[in-house]
Design a protein around this motif. Structure first.
Motif, PDB file in Angstrom:
ATOM      1  N   SER A 126      38.493 -25.010 -37.731  1.00  0.00           N
ATOM      2  CA  SER A 126      38.371 -23.695 -37.123  1.00  0.00           C
ATOM      3  C   SER A 126      37.864 -22.761 -38.209  1.00  0.00           C
ATOM      4  O   SER A 126      38.542 -22.549 -39.215  1.00  0.00           O
ATOM      5  N   PHE A 127      36.659 -22.218 -38.015  1.00  0.00           N
ATOM      6  CA  PHE A 127      35.990 -21.470 -39.081  1.00  0.00           C
ATOM      7  C   PHE A 127      35.649 -20.047 -38.632  1.00  0.00           C
ATOM      8  O   PHE A 127      35.300 -19.816 -37.476  1.00  0.00           O
ATOM      9  N   TYR A 128      35.740 -19.103 -39.562  1.00  0.00           N
ATOM     10  CA  TYR A 128      35.408 -17.705 -39.289  1.00  0.00           C
ATOM     11  C   TYR A 128      34.317 -17.251 -40.255  1.00  0.00           C
ATOM     12  O   TYR A 128      34.091 -17.867 -41.300  1.00  0.00           O
ATOM     13  N   TRP A 129      33.627 -16.169 -39.925  1.00  0.00           N
ATOM     14  CA  TRP A 129      32.526 -15.702 -40.771  1.00  0.00           C
ATOM     15  C   TRP A 129      32.591 -14.210 -41.083  1.00  0.00           C
ATOM     16  O   TRP A 129      31.861 -13.732 -41.936  1.00  0.00           O
ATOM     17  N   GLU A 130      33.452 -13.461 -40.434  1.00  0.00           N
ATOM     18  CA  GLU A 130      33.636 -12.051 -40.773  1.00  0.00           C
ATOM     19  C   GLU A 130      34.740 -11.952 -41.831  1.00  0.00           C
ATOM     20  O   GLU A 130      35.843 -12.469 -41.636  1.00  0.00           O
ATOM     21  N   ASP A 131      34.436 -11.272 -42.945  1.00  0.00           N
ATOM     22  CA  ASP A 131      35.417 -11.191 -44.027  1.00  0.00           C
ATOM     23  C   ASP A 131      36.694 -10.468 -43.606  1.00  0.00           C
ATOM     24  O   ASP A 131      37.749 -10.668 -44.224  1.00  0.00           O
ATOM     25  N   ASP A 132      36.615  -9.629 -42.569  1.00  0.00           N
ATOM     26  CA  ASP A 132      37.804  -8.916 -42.120  1.00  0.00           C
ATOM     27  C   ASP A 132      38.533  -9.646 -40.993  1.00  0.00           C
ATOM     28  O   ASP A 132      39.396  -9.058 -40.327  1.00  0.00           O
ATOM     29  N   TYR A 133      38.221 -10.914 -40.774  1.00  0.00           N
ATOM     30  CA  TYR A 133      38.978 -11.720 -39.814  1.00  0.00           C
ATOM     31  C   TYR A 133      40.441 -11.708 -40.254  1.00  0.00           C
ATOM     32  O   TYR A 133      40.757 -12.056 -41.394  1.00  0.00           O
ATOM     33  N   PRO A 134      41.355 -11.308 -39.396  1.00  0.00           N
ATOM     34  CA  PRO A 134      42.741 -11.085 -39.854  1.00  0.00           C
ATOM     35  C   PRO A 134      43.408 -12.360 -40.381  1.00  0.00           C
ATOM     36  O   PRO A 134      43.289 -13.436 -39.786  1.00  0.00           O
ATOM     37  N   LEU A 154      45.950 -30.524 -44.508  1.00  0.00           N
ATOM     38  CA  LEU A 154      45.539 -29.288 -43.834  1.00  0.00           C
ATOM     39  C   LEU A 154      45.177 -28.257 -44.884  1.00  0.00           C
ATOM     40  O   LEU A 154      45.984 -27.935 -45.764  1.00  0.00           O
ATOM     41  N   TYR A 155      43.950 -27.735 -44.798  1.00  0.00           N
ATOM     42  CA  TYR A 155      43.428 -26.750 -45.745  1.00  0.00           C
ATOM     43  C   TYR A 155      43.364 -25.398 -45.039  1.00  0.00           C
ATOM     44  O   TYR A 155      42.741 -25.275 -43.980  1.00  0.00           O
ATOM     45  N   ILE A 156      44.015 -24.394 -45.632  1.00  0.00           N
ATOM     46  CA  ILE A 156      44.127 -23.072 -45.018  1.00  0.00           C
ATOM     47  C   ILE A 156      43.576 -22.029 -45.983  1.00  0.00           C
ATOM     48  O   ILE A 156      43.991 -21.963 -47.140  1.00  0.00           O
ATOM     49  N   HIS A 157      42.671 -21.175 -45.493  1.00  0.00           N
ATOM     50  CA  HIS A 157      41.937 -20.301 -46.405  1.00  0.00           C
ATOM     51  C   HIS A 157      41.782 -18.896 -45.823  1.00  0.00           C
ATOM     52  O   HIS A 157      40.807 -18.588 -45.146  1.00  0.00           O
ATOM     53  N   PRO A 158      42.746 -17.983 -46.085  1.00  0.00           N
ATOM     54  CA  PRO A 158      42.641 -16.593 -45.646  1.00  0.00           C
ATOM     55  C   PRO A 158      41.848 -15.729 -46.630  1.00  0.00           C
ATOM     56  O   PRO A 158      41.891 -15.945 -47.834  1.00  0.00           O
ATOM     57  N   MET A 159      41.164 -14.717 -46.105  1.00  0.00           N
ATOM     58  CA  MET A 159      40.221 -13.918 -46.896  1.00  0.00           C
ATOM     59  C   MET A 159      40.674 -12.480 -47.144  1.00  0.00           C
ATOM     60  O   MET A 159      40.037 -11.742 -47.895  1.00  0.00           O
ATOM     61  N   GLY A 160      41.792 -12.058 -46.558  1.00  0.00           N
ATOM     62  CA  GLY A 160      42.152 -10.645 -46.583  1.00  0.00           C
ATOM     63  C   GLY A 160      42.307 -10.039 -47.964  1.00  0.00           C
ATOM     64  O   GLY A 160      41.862  -8.908 -48.218  1.00  0.00           O
ATOM     65  N   ALA A 161      42.935 -10.753 -48.894  1.00  0.00           N
ATOM     66  CA  ALA A 161      43.137 -10.202 -50.239  1.00  0.00           C
ATOM     67  C   ALA A 161      41.810  -9.982 -50.950  1.00  0.00           C
ATOM     68  O   ALA A 161      41.614  -8.976 -51.647  1.00  0.00           O
TER      69      ALA A 161
END
Length: 278
Positions: A126-134, A154-161
């Motif tokens: 499951s992939f996202y491309w907007e840096d502000d994806y919560p 399972l690899y989990i990668h949040p971008m908020g910080a």
């Protein structure tokens, strides 16, 4: 405990801010349930090159992913390739650059957002491309993949910080609040993962400068945290600095699979198994 691993890579998280603001994870350290290390990131301290470092255990000068602008499949053997080759199941909830490195490049925003294909290196994605994806949505995506497909890795990668750091700098209220927020999200999921017997690895790709950038050699840009919650690692705070190239072979050790030939030999301080990762 099983040999299943959840790896959380909190994009753009400095070591000192992880020390200050990840309250529940630091509680586990104080309660003698987690190990805490300082990692020195590879160079350049940029996202796409360091995703490749974390997932293949190879340097930029070797793997050729030297800048964020290099859009192509990796030529190296990643943790996704290795798990698949060993008959294990993997999944990723991550920024789309991870898909571009291991499944298909360039990323197709319609076709590649959700990927369910066991023939690919990343089998469930499951992939996202907007840096502000919560971050809250990203963690929910990851937990949904875990519950539905039961991956061994399972690899989990949040971008908020990373986003708040680049917008406001590492010493800002906004950056610290975002780190606190991801800490609160992890506090809801980590107890579930612990109860179900996962090895849990929490780290970052790179840090963040006071002026809101990264890519250079300063401590703020390179020093990132590593937390390990595992029956295979003695809890505590460790002073020895861990090379970032050691994380991929460590994950192999926890998964009980052989690392790739290019991964470095390294003995993690506190690792209970008396054998060198190689």
């Amino acid at each position: 405990m099983s040999n299943k691993v959840i790896a959380v890579v909190i994009d753009g998280l400095r070591y000192d801010k992880a020390s200050e603001a990840l309250g529940y994870i630091q509680h586990l350290v104080e309660a003698n349930q987690a190990a805490f290390y300082k990692v020195k990131s590879e160079l350049p301290s940029l996202s796409r090159p360091l995703y490749e470092v974390l997932l293949t255990g190879t340097k930029a000068s070797e793997n050729g992913i030297t800048a964020n602008q290099i859009v192509r499949l990796s030529k190296e053997k990643s943790l996704f390739h290795l798990t698949k080759e060993n008959g294990l199941r993997n999944a990723a909830a991550a920024y789309y650059w991870v898909s571009e490195l291991y499944n298909r490049a360039p990323f197709d925003f319609i076709e590649d957002r959700l990927q369910i294909d066991e023939s690919k290196p990343i089998q469930y994605g499951s992939f996202y491309w907007e840096d502000d994806y919560p971050d809250s949505h990203l963690l929910a995506d990851a937990e949904s993949l875990r519950r539905k497909y039961n991956p061994d890795f399972l690899y989990i990668h949040p971008m908020g910080a990373d986003l708040k750091g680049e917008q406001f700098g590492s010493e800002s209220k906004e950056y610290r609040e975002q780190v606190l927020r991801i800490g609160q999200l992890l506090a809801q999921l980590v107890p579930i993962w612990m109860k179900e017997g996962y090895h849990i690895v929490i780290t970052s790709d790179h840090g963040m400068s006071e002026s809101g950038n990264h890519g250079g050699t300063t401590q703020g840009e390179r020093e990132v945290p590593l937390f390990i919650i595992s029956s295979e690692v003695e809890p505590g705070v460790y002073e020895e600095e861990v090379p970032q190239l050691a994380i991929a072979p460590l994950v192999c050790q926890l998964l009980e699979i052989e690392p790739s030939e290019k991964m470095i030999p390294y003995t993690l301080p506190g690792l209970k198994k008396e054998k060198v990762i190689h």
